[in-house]
Scaffold this active site. Structure first.
Site, PDB file in Angstrom:
ATOM      1  N   GLY A  89       0.840  -1.207   0.000  1.00 59.43           N
ATOM      2  CA  GLY A  89       0.000   0.000   0.000  1.00 59.43           C
ATOM      3  C   GLY A  89       0.870   1.249   0.000  1.00 59.43           C
ATOM      4  N   ARG A 125       1.490  -5.298  -5.484  1.00 55.43           N
ATOM      5  CA  ARG A 125       1.531  -6.484  -4.629  1.00 55.43           C
ATOM      6  C   ARG A 125       1.928  -7.623  -5.552  1.00 55.43           C
ATOM      7  NH1 ARG A 125      -2.560  -3.410  -1.745  1.00 55.43           N
ATOM      8  NH2 ARG A 125      -1.731  -3.139   0.347  1.00 55.43           N
ATOM      9  N   ASP A 139       4.581  -3.969   6.629  1.00 58.50           N
ATOM     10  CA  ASP A 139       5.087  -5.233   7.182  1.00 58.50           C
ATOM     11  C   ASP A 139       5.195  -6.341   6.130  1.00 58.50           C
ATOM     12  OD1 ASP A 139       2.299  -5.371   7.054  1.00 58.50           O
ATOM     13  OD2 ASP A 139       2.144  -6.682   8.798  1.00 58.50           O
ATOM     14  N   THR A 183       3.867   3.326   5.486  1.00 54.39           N
ATOM     15  CA  THR A 183       2.472   2.868   5.535  1.00 54.39           C
ATOM     16  C   THR A 183       1.647   3.837   6.373  1.00 54.39           C
ATOM     17  OG1 THR A 183       0.963   1.209   6.493  1.00 54.39           O
ATOM     18  CG2 THR A 183       3.179   1.226   7.363  1.00 54.39           C
ATOM     19  N   ASP A 204      -0.684   3.033   8.148  1.00 53.92           N
ATOM     20  CA  ASP A 204      -1.268   2.319   9.286  1.00 53.92           C
ATOM     21  C   ASP A 204      -0.561   2.545  10.625  1.00 53.92           C
ATOM     22  OD1 ASP A 204      -3.164   1.299   7.620  1.00 53.92           O
ATOM     23  OD2 ASP A 204      -2.241  -0.679   7.402  1.00 53.92           O
ATOM     24  N   ASP A 260       1.589   0.655  11.984  1.00 52.15           N
ATOM     25  CA  ASP A 260       1.360  -0.632  12.662  1.00 52.15           C
ATOM     26  C   ASP A 260       2.637  -1.439  12.888  1.00 52.15           C
ATOM     27  OD1 ASP A 260       1.821  -1.117   9.995  1.00 52.15           O
ATOM     28  OD2 ASP A 260       0.225  -2.583   9.746  1.00 52.15           O
ATOM     29  N   ARG A 265      -6.792  -2.165   8.949  1.00 54.87           N
ATOM     30  CA  ARG A 265      -7.376  -3.515   9.029  1.00 54.87           C
ATOM     31  C   ARG A 265      -7.146  -4.123  10.402  1.00 54.87           C
ATOM     32  NH1 ARG A 265      -5.985  -5.753   3.331  1.00 54.87           N
ATOM     33  NH2 ARG A 265      -4.044  -4.837   4.039  1.00 54.87           N
TER      34      ARG A 265
END
Ligand code: ADP
Ligand code: F6P
Length: 319
Positions: free
Chosen positions: A11, A72, A103, A125, A127, A129, A171
């Site tokens: 992403g 991807r 990740d 990212t 995120d 995360d 997510r």
């Protein structure tokens, strides 16, 4: 180390361009040849590679997206795909690789380094995360994009006396929801790390109404569920008219914030230094004010927990 390559994968996030610029210009400053790989690991398999110059990265520091494009690649996850990539790496005499991504992309970087290719990851990212680093490139811009939308929705929420549920990305990680929700003054923030309690959300909403609140904002991380469905449940339980908005991919684009450009520039240079120093199985990050480096395997071991103190604070402040 004579030739390094840089790619962006998974992403995309605002600030990836600033990171590419830093890797290219700092690498050239260190007298390295720098190659750009298009479309992440897919471009590595397809040998979609070109030499980068100082001017290849001109005028991109302020742009969202990624000049090297992202993808991807299922093929790269296979042993056969990785062997093919190694072949391309040999043909282009690539001595080290910088991977900018999340990740998943770091798992790909780990695979390359396990095959003996010095590889360094830069966290890109929205995120936020990755537990080993306090910050991932793109997060600040995404928070501000979500915040801008939340503030606009607040206006109409007040005018109509409605409840508005806003779904943000994330997510498995609620950081974006937590930051945008707290900064946006949301009454409830629903994140994947905390069990979802519909009654609690509805009670808070009704309490707010009882003390005269006109607007009600609920920020939901996408990983918990669908905003339309949860909005319907809230309307049914409370009797308050509810509208849902899914922010989606607007959170992934846009001009990167100052913080994202700074982080990207510093992390890009650090990644090049690590390759030069022969530290070839690392990811860069930040702790406090220091740009750090951590072995990839260690970085992927733990999941980021939600910051419980901040989550509680958001609840207290939105009474
Ligand atoms: P992100 O980096 O944003 O988390 P993904 O999880 O989609 O994005 O991962 C990006 C790409 O990284 C994948 O499409 C794949 O090519 C590569 N990748 C992910 N997991 C692995 C793995 N276990 N081994 C090798 N490559 C991987
Ligand atoms: O990893 C970043 C992220 O934006 C997640 O928050 C989201 O779930 C996912 O990517 C969506 O990715 P895409 O729409 O590109 O498949």
């Amino acid at each position: 180390m004579q030739t390094i390559a840089v790619l962006t994968s998974g992403g995309d996030s605002p600030g990836m361009n600033a990171a590419i610029r830093s890797v290219v210009r700092y690498g050239i400053h260190k007298e390295l040849k720098v190659l750009g790989v298009k479309q992440g690991y897919e471009g590595l398999l397809n040998a979609d590679i070109e030499e980068m110059t100082l001017s290849s990265v001109a005028d991109i520091i302020h742009r969202g997206g990624t000049k090297l494009l992202s993808a991807r690649s299922e093929r790269f996850k296979t042993e056969e795909g990785q062997r093919k990539a190694l072949n391309v790496i040999n043909i282009f005499n690539i001595d080290g690789i910088v991977v900018i991504g999340g990740d998943g992309s770091f798992r790909g970087a780990e695979a390359l380094s396990n095959h003996g290719i010095p590889t360094v990851g830069i966290p890109g990212t929205i995120d936020n995360d990755l537990d080993y680093t306090e910050y991932t490139i793109g997060f600040d811009t995404a928070v501000n994009t979500a915040l801008d939308a939340i503030s606009k929705i607040r206006d109409t929420s007040t005018s109509h006396g409605r409840a508005n549920i806003i779904e943000v990305m994330g997510r498995d990680c609620g950081d974006l929801a937590l930051y945008a929700g707290l900064a946006g003054g949301a009454e409830s923030i629903i994140v994947p790390e905390v069990p979802f309690d519909l009654d609690r959300v509805c009670n808070k909403l009704l309490q707010g109404r009882n003390r005269g609140k006109l607007h009600s904002l609920i920020v939901l991380a996408e990983g918990v569920g669908n905003a339309m469905e949860i909005g319907d449940q809230i309307q049914e339980k409370t009797g308050i008219e509810t509208r849902a908005t899914i922010l989606g991919h607007i959170q992934r684009g846009g001009t990167p914030s100052g913080r994202d450009r700074m982080m990207a520039s510093q992390m890009g240079a650090k990644a090049v230094d690590l390759l030069i120093q022969g530290e070839g199985s690392m990811v860069v990050g930040i702790k406090g004010k220091e740009i750090i480096a951590v072995p990839i395997a260690e970085a992927l071991k733990t999941k980021t927990p939600i910051d419980e103190k901040t989550y509680e604070l958001a609840d207290i402040l939105s009474k």
